[in-house]
Design a protein around this motif. Structure first.
Motif, PDB file in Angstrom:
ATOM      1  N   THR A   1     -15.872  54.660  30.143  1.00 54.27           N
ATOM      2  CA  THR A   1     -16.668  54.446  28.924  1.00 54.27           C
ATOM      3  C   THR A   1     -15.755  54.468  27.684  1.00 54.27           C
ATOM      4  O   THR A   1     -14.617  54.955  27.757  1.00 54.27           O
ATOM      5  N   PRO A   2     -16.266  53.983  26.546  1.00 59.02           N
ATOM      6  CA  PRO A   2     -15.466  54.080  25.303  1.00 59.02           C
ATOM      7  C   PRO A   2     -15.074  55.525  25.002  1.00 59.02           C
ATOM      8  O   PRO A   2     -13.972  55.787  24.527  1.00 59.02           O
ATOM      9  N   ALA A   3     -15.952  56.483  25.322  1.00 56.17           N
ATOM     10  CA  ALA A   3     -15.629  57.889  25.043  1.00 56.17           C
ATOM     11  C   ALA A   3     -14.466  58.350  25.922  1.00 56.17           C
ATOM     12  O   ALA A   3     -13.587  59.095  25.471  1.00 56.17           O
ATOM     13  N   GLN A   4     -14.435  57.881  27.167  1.00 55.50           N
ATOM     14  CA  GLN A   4     -13.316  58.258  28.052  1.00 55.50           C
ATOM     15  C   GLN A   4     -12.012  57.649  27.559  1.00 55.50           C
ATOM     16  O   GLN A   4     -10.966  58.302  27.556  1.00 55.50           O
ATOM     17  N   ARG A   5     -12.094  56.392  27.121  1.00 61.74           N
ATOM     18  CA  ARG A   5     -10.870  55.741  26.606  1.00 61.74           C
ATOM     19  C   ARG A   5     -10.375  56.460  25.344  1.00 61.74           C
ATOM     20  O   ARG A   5      -9.178  56.659  25.161  1.00 61.74           O
ATOM     21  N   ALA A   6     -11.324  56.868  24.513  1.00 68.50           N
ATOM     22  CA  ALA A   6     -10.932  57.585  23.281  1.00 68.50           C
ATOM     23  C   ALA A   6     -10.283  58.931  23.637  1.00 68.50           C
ATOM     24  O   ALA A   6      -9.337  59.372  22.974  1.00 68.50           O
ATOM     25  N   MET A   7     -10.761  59.557  24.707  1.00 68.52           N
ATOM     26  CA  MET A   7     -10.200  60.848  25.137  1.00 68.52           C
ATOM     27  C   MET A   7      -8.745  60.663  25.585  1.00 68.52           C
ATOM     28  O   MET A   7      -7.867  61.470  25.261  1.00 68.52           O
ATOM     29  N   VAL A   8      -8.492  59.567  26.309  1.00 68.13           N
ATOM     30  CA  VAL A   8      -7.113  59.294  26.770  1.00 68.13           C
ATOM     31  C   VAL A   8      -6.216  59.012  25.561  1.00 68.13           C
ATOM     32  O   VAL A   8      -5.091  59.525  25.462  1.00 68.13           O
ATOM     33  N   GLN A   9      -6.711  58.205  24.626  1.00 68.74           N
ATOM     34  CA  GLN A   9      -5.898  57.881  23.444  1.00 68.74           C
ATOM     35  C   GLN A   9      -5.585  59.143  22.645  1.00 68.74           C
ATOM     36  O   GLN A   9      -4.450  59.336  22.182  1.00 68.74           O
ATOM     37  N   ASP A  10      -6.579  60.014  22.512  1.00 66.28           N
ATOM     38  CA  ASP A  10      -6.359  61.273  21.785  1.00 66.28           C
ATOM     39  C   ASP A  10      -5.278  62.113  22.476  1.00 66.28           C
ATOM     40  O   ASP A  10      -4.406  62.695  21.825  1.00 66.28           O
ATOM     41  N   ALA A  11      -5.326  62.144  23.807  1.00 66.71           N
ATOM     42  CA  ALA A  11      -4.318  62.911  24.551  1.00 66.71           C
ATOM     43  C   ALA A  11      -2.927  62.299  24.340  1.00 66.71           C
ATOM     44  O   ALA A  11      -1.940  63.018  24.122  1.00 66.71           O
ATOM     45  N   ALA A  12      -2.844  60.963  24.372  1.00 70.93           N
ATOM     46  CA  ALA A  12      -1.548  60.296  24.145  1.00 70.93           C
ATOM     47  C   ALA A  12      -1.020  60.632  22.749  1.00 70.93           C
ATOM     48  O   ALA A  12       0.172  60.914  22.564  1.00 70.93           O
ATOM     49  N   ASN A  13      -1.912  60.630  21.761  1.00 71.50           N
ATOM     50  CA  ASN A  13      -1.492  60.935  20.380  1.00 71.50           C
ATOM     51  C   ASN A  13      -0.881  62.327  20.293  1.00 71.50           C
ATOM     52  O   ASN A  13       0.081  62.551  19.559  1.00 71.50           O
ATOM     53  N   ARG A  14      -1.453  63.279  21.045  1.00 73.24           N
ATOM     54  CA  ARG A  14      -0.949  64.659  20.946  1.00 73.24           C
ATOM     55  C   ARG A  14       0.304  64.901  21.779  1.00 73.24           C
ATOM     56  O   ARG A  14       1.134  65.724  21.437  1.00 73.24           O
ATOM     57  N   TRP A  15       0.462  64.194  22.930  1.00 79.57           N
ATOM     58  CA  TRP A  15       1.580  64.514  23.836  1.00 79.57           C
ATOM     59  C   TRP A  15       2.843  63.699  23.581  1.00 79.57           C
ATOM     60  O   TRP A  15       3.936  64.124  23.943  1.00 79.57           O
ATOM     61  N   TRP A  16       2.718  62.516  22.997  1.00 78.10           N
ATOM     62  CA  TRP A  16       3.881  61.613  22.925  1.00 78.10           C
ATOM     63  C   TRP A  16       5.098  62.266  22.260  1.00 78.10           C
ATOM     64  O   TRP A  16       6.192  62.292  22.805  1.00 78.10           O
ATOM     65  N   TRP A  17       4.888  62.816  21.061  1.00 76.23           N
ATOM     66  CA  TRP A  17       6.051  63.330  20.316  1.00 76.23           C
ATOM     67  C   TRP A  17       6.647  64.584  20.958  1.00 76.23           C
ATOM     68  O   TRP A  17       7.875  64.679  21.103  1.00 76.23           O
ATOM     69  N   PRO A  18       5.804  65.561  21.376  1.00 74.79           N
ATOM     70  CA  PRO A  18       6.398  66.714  22.075  1.00 74.79           C
ATOM     71  C   PRO A  18       7.160  66.313  23.346  1.00 74.79           C
ATOM     72  O   PRO A  18       8.178  66.927  23.679  1.00 74.79           O
ATOM     73  N   VAL A  19       6.711  65.241  24.021  1.00 74.82           N
ATOM     74  CA  VAL A  19       7.432  64.805  25.230  1.00 74.82           C
ATOM     75  C   VAL A  19       8.803  64.235  24.849  1.00 74.82           C
ATOM     76  O   VAL A  19       9.808  64.511  25.505  1.00 74.82           O
ATOM     77  N   LEU A  20       8.865  63.457  23.764  1.00 79.19           N
ATOM     78  CA  LEU A  20      10.180  62.938  23.344  1.00 79.19           C
ATOM     79  C   LEU A  20      11.131  64.083  22.974  1.00 79.19           C
ATOM     80  O   LEU A  20      12.327  64.033  23.260  1.00 79.19           O
ATOM     81  N   ALA A  21      10.577  65.135  22.378  1.00 79.30           N
ATOM     82  CA  ALA A  21      11.418  66.283  21.989  1.00 79.30           C
ATOM     83  C   ALA A  21      11.915  67.064  23.208  1.00 79.30           C
ATOM     84  O   ALA A  21      12.963  67.705  23.162  1.00 79.30           O
ATOM     85  N   MET A  22      11.165  66.963  24.320  1.00 77.12           N
ATOM     86  CA  MET A  22      11.531  67.657  25.566  1.00 77.12           C
ATOM     87  C   MET A  22      12.948  67.347  26.052  1.00 77.12           C
ATOM     88  O   MET A  22      13.537  68.114  26.797  1.00 77.12           O
ATOM     89  N   PHE A  23      13.452  66.162  25.672  1.00 79.97           N
ATOM     90  CA  PHE A  23      14.795  65.782  26.132  1.00 79.97           C
ATOM     91  C   PHE A  23      15.889  66.593  25.436  1.00 79.97           C
ATOM     92  O   PHE A  23      17.056  66.469  25.775  1.00 79.97           O
ATOM     93  N   GLY A  24      15.481  67.393  24.480  1.00 79.83           N
ATOM     94  CA  GLY A  24      16.445  68.259  23.823  1.00 79.83           C
ATOM     95  C   GLY A  24      16.985  67.659  22.544  1.00 79.83           C
ATOM     96  O   GLY A  24      16.745  66.483  22.240  1.00 79.83           O
ATOM     97  N   PRO A  25      17.736  68.468  21.771  1.00 82.57           N
ATOM     98  CA  PRO A  25      18.237  68.046  20.449  1.00 82.57           C
ATOM     99  C   PRO A  25      19.075  66.774  20.539  1.00 82.57           C
ATOM    100  O   PRO A  25      19.621  66.473  21.593  1.00 82.57           O
ATOM    101  N   PRO A  26      19.179  66.024  19.430  1.00 78.76           N
ATOM    102  CA  PRO A  26      20.010  64.812  19.418  1.00 78.76           C
ATOM    103  C   PRO A  26      21.448  65.135  19.815  1.00 78.76           C
ATOM    104  O   PRO A  26      21.905  66.269  19.631  1.00 78.76           O
ATOM    105  N   ASP A  27      22.140  64.135  20.348  1.00 80.23           N
ATOM    106  CA  ASP A  27      23.512  64.352  20.837  1.00 80.23           C
ATOM    107  C   ASP A  27      24.399  64.969  19.755  1.00 80.23           C
ATOM    108  O   ASP A  27      25.245  65.813  20.034  1.00 80.23           O
ATOM    109  N   ALA A  28      24.184  64.534  18.508  1.00 77.51           N
ATOM    110  CA  ALA A  28      25.021  65.033  17.416  1.00 77.51           C
ATOM    111  C   ALA A  28      24.860  66.543  17.233  1.00 77.51           C
ATOM    112  O   ALA A  28      25.761  67.220  16.744  1.00 77.51           O
TER     113      ALA A  28
END
Ligand code: FE2
Ligand code: FE2
Length: 336
Positions: free
Chosen positions: A197-224
């Protein structure tokens, strides 16, 4: 799961001078030759003290991450929407517990007991991956952890299968196979939700919005900002830099997001024809360090849950020890 963010330096350890005894020059030369020849270092081999400490820190942080990583998803076992999803989630969370146990065993070969490692976690001295200090607010978060967090873990962990330390490298081979199942079940669960349903799709999008940036940070500090990386590379512990792994992850994930129909929350995310890679926006490192240093949304809750589970399990450990003692006494009696 999980990553170089795993190998965040322990400031107390970093102050100790790495000791390489003068009379160990021959042993050092042998060690260097083995590393150069890509041969494995095994527990009984001589190794520089700094190499041992670095590995112990990384493997124990990795073990703690697997164990604490059971908590955000474990929250949803009793609320999974079907028997099938519950069985998959149970198997996945159990796998993470198994990963923790292999890794504690690998770390023990470096001369620290599991009790000491658990104590370091429970007292807040040892780190674990920052990602597990974020909450799982909806069922879509469980799929998102599989797709993105386990997906990031695979990027990080495949190169560790070639780590110079034998017990760690061997443990990672089985772990990576299981992580691959974790990633796929997450993606498949999200795919089903996106066809709902649209509500389920919105739930997935909301989860993506919250997890994307913390997941990128998981790789650790920049090489520099990762001054220990060069030494880790020299020792064959680290094979690919944080930024290179992060880039590989972004490039692999963008087409998957398209298939899902999810928008990744980064207006600067776009294909760079010249680099043949994606450009992406700036990561909020202040937030990453706040979470690493104990001030994320769930740090206190995660640690308190972990300590309580350990205390509640005291009777199991006591019973197992009493049983082992009885068996030993019986074996001695029979031998007499
Ligand atoms: Fe795992
Ligand atoms: Fe996993």
């Amino acid at each position: 799961m999980y990553t170089q963010a795993l190998d965040l330096p322990d400031p107390q350890q970093a102050q100790e001078a790495p000791a390489s005894p003068a009379d160990a020059a021959g042993a050092q030369a042998q060690f260097d030759a083995k590393i150069d020849a890509e041969r494995k270092i095994e527990p009984r081999d001589w190794m520089p003290e700094a190499y041992r400490r670095t590995l112990l820190r990384q493997i124990s942080q990795h073990a703690h991450s697997e164990i604490v990583g059971m908590l955000p998803e474990g929250n949803w076992i009793s609320r999974a929407p079907s028997l099938k999803r519950k069985a998959i989630l149970l198997a996945k969370v159990q796998d993470e517990g198994g990963h923790g146990l292999y890794l504690y065993s690998a770390a023990e070969t470096l001369g620290t007991s599991r009790d000491q490692m658990v104590e370091a976690l429970h007292s807040g001295k040892a780190k674990y991956s920052s990602i597990f200090n974020y909450p799982t607010l909806s069922w879509a978060d469980v799929g998102m952890i599989g797709w993105l967090v386990d997906g990031a873990a695979i990027m990080n962990q495949v190169p560790i299968c070639r780590c110079s330390y034998g017990p760690y490298a061997r443990a990672m081979i089985r772990i990576c196979k299981e992580e691959s199942f974790h990633q796929r079940q997450g993606f498949e669960s999200l795919m089903v939700q996106m066809q709902g349903t649209p509500a389920q799709r919105a739930m997935v999008q909301d989860a993506a919005n919250r997890w994307w940036w913390p997941v990128l940070a998981m790789f650790g500090p920049p090489d520099a900002d990762s001054p220990n990386s060069a030494q880790g590379m020299r020792w064959g512990i680290k094979r690919i830099s944080n930024d290179a792994l992060r880039q590989k992850f972004v490039d692999a994930t963008v087409p998957q997001a398209k298939i899902l129909g999810v928008t990744l929350p980064d207006p600067e995310l776009q294909w760079n024809e010249e680099r043949q890679q994606h450009d992406y926006g700036a990561i909020a490192w202040d937030e990453f360090w706040a979470v690493v240093n104990g001030n994320g949304p769930c740090n206190k809750e995660r640690l308190a849950t972990r300590v309580k589970a350990h205390e509640d399990g005291q009777w199991v450990r006591d019973a197992a020890l009493a049983h082992a003692r009885k068996q030993q006494a019986r074996a001695l009696k029979e031998a007499a």
